[in-house]
Motif scaffolding. Sequence first.
Motif: not given
Length: 220
Positions: A32-45, A69-72
């Motif tokens: 997975i392209n990591l930029s696309q993964m970050r976009a997915l994470a932004k969508k999920i919140k 997407i976690c709360k550290v």
Amino acid sequence: MTSLDQALADLAALDDPKMRAANEKRGDDHGINLSQMRALAKKIKTDHDLARELWATGETAPRLLSMLICKVKDFSADELDAMVRETEVPKVNDWFVNYLAKKSPHAEELRLRWFEDADPTVSAAAWSLTSVRVAKTPDGLDLEYLLDIIARDMRDAPTRLQWAMNETLAQIGIFHPDLRERALAIGEKLQVLADYPTAPGCTSPFAPIWIAEIVRRREG
């Protein structure tokens, strides 16, 4: 709210066989392209419950998404201790150390817990946390003792641990002028990463070069 099944389906849709093949050469079993993964994470919140479920899959791509997407602060020290022991995949380890361990309110507790761990992956995480303290909050650290350990063990340490120890060596040399000469001497004697290929415009990870270059930038 995104379900686990939906998140896994979204990740599967992003998987690129060519990228997977390229990543596998570096030990990372995802495509997975990591930029696309970050976009997915932004969508999920942020969704800590989903993050836990993704991590529990044991798979690389879900675990990378989990860390986005976690709360550290919601991970206990014991949870993080268990997680670090499952980070053999390079990218998972890199993100775990930088996104979770270094940002956790339990960072110092974990640094001390992990420092002499028999697992080199765990010990390497402790050295990475130590590098942060060397640069930012060195009070209470025995820097001479750290240099003693580095001088004794770094040359023959496993790769991941060796890199983390080397970073601490460089940080001591950069941020502590009174120990710079000794840090440089250790680096020159051990020659760890002296021949590491470095792209044009990038700084070599060889500690003597690294120290000299960053000091030049800071003091120039």
